[in-house]
Design a protein around this motif. Structure first.
Motif, PDB file in Angstrom:
ATOM      1  N   UNK A   1      81.979 -14.825  14.520  1.00 27.55           N
ATOM      2  CA  UNK A   1      80.579 -14.483  14.343  1.00 27.55           C
ATOM      3  C   UNK A   1      79.703 -15.699  14.123  1.00 27.55           C
ATOM      4  N   UNK A   2      80.232 -16.715  13.450  1.00 28.72           N
ATOM      5  CA  UNK A   2      79.447 -17.930  13.219  1.00 28.72           C
ATOM      6  C   UNK A   2      79.152 -18.620  14.548  1.00 28.72           C
TER       7      UNK A   2
ATOM      8  N   UNK B   1      75.477 -19.929  18.882  1.00 27.74           N
ATOM      9  CA  UNK B   1      75.305 -19.920  20.336  1.00 27.74           C
ATOM     10  C   UNK B   1      74.038 -19.165  20.730  1.00 27.74           C
ATOM     11  N   UNK B   2      73.880 -17.952  20.216  1.00 28.93           N
ATOM     12  CA  UNK B   2      72.718 -17.135  20.579  1.00 28.93           C
ATOM     13  C   UNK B   2      71.432 -17.778  20.064  1.00 28.93           C
ATOM     14  N   UNK B   3      71.458 -18.291  18.822  1.00 26.68           N
ATOM     15  CA  UNK B   3      70.257 -18.909  18.260  1.00 26.68           C
ATOM     16  C   UNK B   3      69.849 -20.139  19.056  1.00 26.68           C
ATOM     17  N   UNK B   4      70.815 -21.005  19.352  1.00 28.20           N
ATOM     18  CA  UNK B   4      70.505 -22.219  20.119  1.00 28.20           C
ATOM     19  C   UNK B   4      70.016 -21.865  21.514  1.00 28.20           C
ATOM     20  N   UNK B   5      70.678 -20.909  22.164  1.00 22.36           N
ATOM     21  CA  UNK B   5      70.257 -20.506  23.509  1.00 22.36           C
ATOM     22  C   UNK B   5      68.870 -19.876  23.478  1.00 22.36           C
ATOM     23  N   UNK B   6      68.570 -19.131  22.412  1.00 20.83           N
ATOM     24  CA  UNK B   6      67.245 -18.514  22.261  1.00 20.83           C
ATOM     25  C   UNK B   6      66.164 -19.580  22.107  1.00 20.83           C
ATOM     26  N   UNK B   7      66.447 -20.613  21.309  1.00 22.21           N
ATOM     27  CA  UNK B   7      65.475 -21.700  21.140  1.00 22.21           C
ATOM     28  C   UNK B   7      65.291 -22.448  22.463  1.00 22.21           C
TER      29      UNK B   7
ATOM     30  N   UNK C   1      81.101 -11.903  26.086  1.00 25.75           N
ATOM     31  CA  UNK C   1      80.390 -10.830  26.794  1.00 25.75           C
ATOM     32  C   UNK C   1      79.371 -10.167  25.874  1.00 25.75           C
ATOM     33  N   UNK C   2      79.776  -9.916  24.639  1.00 22.03           N
ATOM     34  CA  UNK C   2      78.856  -9.315  23.677  1.00 22.03           C
ATOM     35  C   UNK C   2      77.683 -10.248  23.388  1.00 22.03           C
ATOM     36  N   UNK C   3      77.978 -11.535  23.238  1.00 21.67           N
ATOM     37  CA  UNK C   3      76.914 -12.505  22.945  1.00 21.67           C
ATOM     38  C   UNK C   3      75.912 -12.557  24.095  1.00 21.67           C
ATOM     39  N   UNK C   4      76.397 -12.555  25.335  1.00 18.86           N
ATOM     40  CA  UNK C   4      75.498 -12.555  26.497  1.00 18.86           C
ATOM     41  C   UNK C   4      74.651 -11.292  26.535  1.00 18.86           C
ATOM     42  N   UNK C   5      75.264 -10.164  26.195  1.00 19.34           N
ATOM     43  CA  UNK C   5      74.527  -8.892  26.208  1.00 19.34           C
ATOM     44  C   UNK C   5      73.386  -8.929  25.194  1.00 19.34           C
ATOM     45  N   UNK C   6      73.661  -9.438  23.997  1.00 21.27           N
ATOM     46  CA  UNK C   6      72.614  -9.518  22.983  1.00 21.27           C
ATOM     47  C   UNK C   6      71.538 -10.518  23.371  1.00 21.27           C
TER      48      UNK C   6
ATOM     49  N   UNK D   1      75.979  -7.116  16.152  1.00 21.18           N
ATOM     50  CA  UNK D   1      76.885  -7.007  15.017  1.00 21.18           C
ATOM     51  C   UNK D   1      77.635  -8.324  14.799  1.00 21.18           C
ATOM     52  N   UNK D   2      78.129  -8.926  15.859  1.00 17.49           N
ATOM     53  CA  UNK D   2      78.804 -10.224  15.757  1.00 17.49           C
ATOM     54  C   UNK D   2      77.841 -11.308  15.292  1.00 17.49           C
ATOM     55  N   UNK D   3      76.629 -11.262  15.822  1.00 12.62           N
ATOM     56  CA  UNK D   3      75.602 -12.256  15.495  1.00 12.62           C
ATOM     57  C   UNK D   3      75.339 -12.308  13.994  1.00 12.62           C
ATOM     58  N   UNK D   4      75.296 -11.160  13.365  1.00 16.43           N
ATOM     59  CA  UNK D   4      75.054 -11.089  11.916  1.00 16.43           C
ATOM     60  C   UNK D   4      76.395 -11.224  11.190  1.00 16.43           C
ATOM     61  N   UNK D   5      76.969 -12.400  11.234  1.00 15.92           N
ATOM     62  CA  UNK D   5      78.321 -12.646  10.737  1.00 15.92           C
ATOM     63  C   UNK D   5      78.437 -12.470   9.231  1.00 15.92           C
ATOM     64  N   UNK D   6      77.318 -12.528   8.518  1.00 19.42           N
ATOM     65  CA  UNK D   6      77.351 -12.431   7.054  1.00 19.42           C
ATOM     66  C   UNK D   6      77.501 -10.986   6.582  1.00 19.42           C
ATOM     67  N   UNK D   7      77.411 -10.044   7.495  1.00 25.19           N
ATOM     68  CA  UNK D   7      77.580  -8.634   7.149  1.00 25.19           C
ATOM     69  C   UNK D   7      78.991  -8.185   7.523  1.00 25.19           C
ATOM     70  N   UNK D   8      79.407  -7.101   6.928  1.00 26.16           N
ATOM     71  CA  UNK D   8      80.706  -6.531   7.303  1.00 26.16           C
ATOM     72  C   UNK D   8      80.616  -5.999   8.726  1.00 26.16           C
TER      73      UNK D   8
END
Length: 266
Positions: free
Chosen positions: A40-41, A46-52, A161-166, A250-257
């Motif tokens: 998740x980290x 990855x998603x945050x950097x790609x978003x920026x 795949x999940x990260x790309x979808x989000x 869900x993966x992106x928010x790694x600090x949650x269960x």
């Protein structure tokens, strides 16, 4: 040429942008290989950097189109370096979009470039300058969704795949929100040159509050539901179902269960 008065240094890619791009590449690799003990980290970074990166490209598209439309001042302002810190205020340009992404999985329209509109002649050029940014989000979304609508997912790891979808969901929401004909957003900038002077004068005082108005509406459950129904309909048409974007978030928010269903989803 309009670029004649733009110095070469004004167009040199910023080390800040290259650093963010490197983070996206390294964490994308870590997500693909499950290199980290907590995937998740890696997905978050990855998603945050790609978003920026996409925010930088969005604003760069505005600036580059303005340059070729007559505003030769964008180079001296640093807009052609892809440095996110040059796009107005860092809080509005980077921090708030990331916060909204974390809170609700929404691609908030980010920073802005100050275009000297008086240097640009022709209504079509003004419209194109405004449209260039969200069109970049559309292109970014097409790249993110390409493995899905090309049916090229064989061998693509589940987490990637999940990260790309989000990430695709963020790009689609950003494109739609930016294209809304609301004062202060790019969609209004597209139609503004075609409005009468009286209409523009009446609308102008509301421009600073347009984005706040949109997000106030999105907090309403009924509006939020309809908005995301539209988003998911678009993504479904591109081969991404709601489970994939949900598991990506869900993966992106790694600090949650994490949701156990995402660990066994195909």
């Amino acid at each position: 040429m309009t670029t004649a008065t733009t110095r070469r240094g004004d167009q040199r890619i910023s080390p800040v942008f290259l650093g963010i791009l490197a983070v996206a590449a390294v964490t994308g690799w870590a997500t693909w290989t499950r290199f980290a003990e907590q995937p998740g980290i890696a997905v978050f970074l990855f998603v945050t950097a790609a978003w920026i990166v996409s925010l930088c490209l969005h604003e760069y598209a505005h600036a580059r189109t303005a340059l070729h439309s007559g505003d030769v001042t964008v180079g001296a302002k640093g807009y052609l370096t892809l440095n996110p810190l040059k796009y107005t205020h860092a809080l509005l340009s980077i921090v708030l979009p990331v916060v909204f992404m974390i809170m609700g999985g929404i691609g908030l329209p980010g920073g802005a470039v100050f275009i000297e509109r008086g240097r640009i002649r022709g209504r079509w050029r003004h419209s194109l300058v405004s449209a260039a940014g969200p069109l970049t989000n559309v292109l970014f979304a097409a790249v993110c969704t390409a493995p899905f609508w090309l049916h090229a997912l064989d061998g693509v790891p589940r987490d990637f795949r999940y990260a790309l979808a989000f990430l695709a969901l963020l790009q689609v929401t950003a494109a739609i929100l930016n294209f809304l004909p609301v004062p202060g957003l790019d969609g209004y900038g597209v139609i503004e040159p075609w409005l009468s002077y009286n209409v523009k004068r009446q609308v102008e005082p509301f421009a600073p509050f347009g984005l706040l108005f949109v997000f106030a509406l999105l907090w309403l459950p009924s509006v939020n539901s309809v908005f995301f129904e539209v988003i998911h309909s678009i993504l479904n048409g591109l081969g991404i179902d709601g489970d994939q974007t949900y598991c990506g978030f869900d993966l992106f928010r790694f600090w949650r269960e994490s949701d156990p269903s995402c660990a066994v989803s195909p």
